[in-house]
Design a protein around this motif. Structure first.
Motif, PDB file in Angstrom:
ATOM      1  N   THR A 113       4.889   5.629  -4.880  1.00  0.00           N
ATOM      2  CA  THR A 113       5.123   5.619  -6.566  1.00  0.00           C
ATOM      3  C   THR A 113       4.343   6.566  -7.399  1.00  0.00           C
ATOM      4  OG1 THR A 113       5.836   3.390  -6.574  1.00  0.00           O
ATOM      5  CG2 THR A 113       5.372   4.084  -8.660  1.00  0.00           C
ATOM      6  N   ALA A 114       2.949   6.847  -7.006  1.00  0.00           N
ATOM      7  CA  ALA A 114       2.067   7.870  -7.495  1.00  0.00           C
ATOM      8  C   ALA A 114       2.632   8.988  -6.929  1.00  0.00           C
ATOM      9  CB  ALA A 114       0.696   7.610  -7.129  1.00  0.00           C
ATOM     10  N   ASP A 115       2.757   9.456  -5.879  1.00  0.00           N
ATOM     11  CA  ASP A 115       3.423  10.610  -5.299  1.00  0.00           C
ATOM     12  C   ASP A 115       4.789  11.186  -5.913  1.00  0.00           C
ATOM     13  OD1 ASP A 115       1.310  10.939  -3.559  1.00  0.00           O
ATOM     14  OD2 ASP A 115       2.429  10.360  -1.738  1.00  0.00           O
ATOM     15  N   TYR A 116       5.684  10.215  -6.287  1.00  0.00           N
ATOM     16  CA  TYR A 116       7.117  10.601  -6.667  1.00  0.00           C
ATOM     17  C   TYR A 116       7.043  10.357  -8.285  1.00  0.00           C
ATOM     18  CZ  TYR A 116       8.922  10.461  -2.073  1.00  0.00           C
ATOM     19  OH  TYR A 116       9.079  11.011  -0.650  1.00  0.00           O
ATOM     20  N   GLY A 117       6.104  10.036  -8.719  1.00  0.00           N
ATOM     21  CA  GLY A 117       5.979   9.938 -10.164  1.00  0.00           C
ATOM     22  C   GLY A 117       6.494   9.091 -11.003  1.00  0.00           C
ATOM     23  N   GLY A 118       6.512   7.739 -10.519  1.00  0.00           N
ATOM     24  CA  GLY A 118       7.014   6.504 -11.241  1.00  0.00           C
ATOM     25  C   GLY A 118       8.194   5.813 -10.444  1.00  0.00           C
ATOM     26  N   LEU A 119       8.864   5.278 -11.380  1.00  0.00           N
ATOM     27  CA  LEU A 119       9.867   4.133 -10.633  1.00  0.00           C
ATOM     28  C   LEU A 119      11.338   4.741 -10.952  1.00  0.00           C
ATOM     29  CD1 LEU A 119       8.201   0.654 -11.070  1.00  0.00           C
ATOM     30  CD2 LEU A 119       8.301   1.982  -9.103  1.00  0.00           C
ATOM     31  N   LYS A 120      11.439   5.843 -10.858  1.00  0.00           N
ATOM     32  CA  LYS A 120      12.899   6.341 -11.322  1.00  0.00           C
ATOM     33  C   LYS A 120      14.226   5.877 -10.801  1.00  0.00           C
ATOM     34  CE  LYS A 120      10.567  10.591 -13.139  1.00  0.00           C
ATOM     35  NZ  LYS A 120       9.557  11.024 -12.273  1.00  0.00           N
ATOM     36  N   HIS A 121      13.958   5.575  -9.590  1.00  0.00           N
ATOM     37  CA  HIS A 121      15.254   5.206  -8.708  1.00  0.00           C
ATOM     38  C   HIS A 121      15.780   4.126  -9.305  1.00  0.00           C
ATOM     39  CE1 HIS A 121      11.321   3.294  -7.297  1.00  0.00           C
ATOM     40  NE2 HIS A 121      12.044   2.161  -7.140  1.00  0.00           N
ATOM     41  N   TYR A 122      15.149   3.140 -10.208  1.00  0.00           N
ATOM     42  CA  TYR A 122      15.758   1.886 -10.945  1.00  0.00           C
ATOM     43  C   TYR A 122      16.799   2.433 -11.756  1.00  0.00           C
ATOM     44  CZ  TYR A 122      12.602  -1.225  -8.727  1.00  0.00           C
ATOM     45  OH  TYR A 122      12.061  -2.175  -7.665  1.00  0.00           O
ATOM     46  N   ARG A 123      16.834   3.646 -12.366  1.00  0.00           N
ATOM     47  CA  ARG A 123      17.698   4.018 -13.393  1.00  0.00           C
ATOM     48  C   ARG A 123      19.246   4.062 -12.657  1.00  0.00           C
ATOM     49  NH1 ARG A 123      14.497   9.111 -15.087  1.00  0.00           N
ATOM     50  NH2 ARG A 123      12.587   8.237 -16.217  1.00  0.00           N
ATOM     51  N   LEU A 124      19.268   4.106 -11.365  1.00  0.00           N
ATOM     52  CA  LEU A 124      20.462   4.481 -10.497  1.00  0.00           C
ATOM     53  C   LEU A 124      21.108   3.047 -10.293  1.00  0.00           C
ATOM     54  CD1 LEU A 124      19.662   7.067  -8.154  1.00  0.00           C
ATOM     55  CD2 LEU A 124      20.928   7.267 -10.342  1.00  0.00           C
TER      56      LEU A 124
ATOM     57  N   LYS B 267       0.958  -1.222   0.166  1.00  0.00           N
ATOM     58  CA  LYS B 267       0.004   0.145  -0.131  1.00  0.00           C
ATOM     59  C   LYS B 267       0.830   1.250  -0.009  1.00  0.00           C
ATOM     60  CE  LYS B 267      -3.949  -2.268   2.206  1.00  0.00           C
ATOM     61  NZ  LYS B 267      -4.616  -2.273   3.454  1.00  0.00           N
ATOM     62  N   THR B 268       1.921   1.267   0.823  1.00  0.00           N
ATOM     63  CA  THR B 268       2.665   2.600   1.065  1.00  0.00           C
ATOM     64  C   THR B 268       3.563   2.577  -0.391  1.00  0.00           C
ATOM     65  OG1 THR B 268       2.969   1.919   3.050  1.00  0.00           O
ATOM     66  CG2 THR B 268       4.855   3.248   2.257  1.00  0.00           C
ATOM     67  N   LYS B 269       3.982   1.552  -1.008  1.00  0.00           N
ATOM     68  CA  LYS B 269       4.699   1.698  -2.260  1.00  0.00           C
ATOM     69  C   LYS B 269       3.958   2.267  -3.314  1.00  0.00           C
ATOM     70  CE  LYS B 269       7.949   0.723  -5.123  1.00  0.00           C
ATOM     71  NZ  LYS B 269       9.136   1.716  -5.340  1.00  0.00           N
TER      72      LYS B 269
END
Length: 125
Positions: free
Chosen positions: A31-42, A25-27
């Motif tokens: 994810t919606a609040d931060y605008g996606g899964l951009k952290h996987y780019r790192l 639920k938190t994830k």
């Protein structure tokens, strides 16, 4: 259920499931609040950095501030539980990153084998 001397594996698994349900639920919300899964780019470095930063926060909360019990926290203060839940999220994301890289490696190896096979067939003609 919470007598540490009588805890069963079934109770621990049930607790783990409730933690994971709460994490999902938190994830979804974050994810919606931060605008996606951009952290996987790192990649692994980014996830390792997140885990190290959050681990340092946990050390700061418990050891440096001397908060050895949950009753030591004020209501509006970030708690050990909040920090551990964040840390759990970062660890899960890192495990996912490892799985993604493993999958990408398999695809790369398949493409390489296909090219080698294709090149061999072209040489035979």
């Amino acid at each position: 259920m919470y007598d540490r001397n009588k805890l069963t594996i079934e109770e621990e698994i049930e607790f783990m499931q409730s933690v994971f349900d709460r994490y999902k639920k938190t994830k979804t919300k974050k994810t919606a609040d931060y605008g996606g899964l951009k952290h996987y780019r790192l990649g692994l470095i980014g996830h390792t950095s997140d885990i190290a930063r959050k681990s340092e926060r946990l050390v700061n909360l418990i050891i440096r501030k001397g908060k050895m019990d949950i009753s030591d926290f004020k209501k509006d203060e970030e708690t050990i539980e909040d920090t551990v839940n964040d840390l759990l999220g970062y660890v899960i994301m890192m495990l996912h990153e490892i799985e993604i890289q493993r999958h990408e490696r398999k695809l790369k190896n398949r493409r390489k084998k296909y090219r080698m096979l294709h090149d061999t067939e072209a040489d035979d003609e």
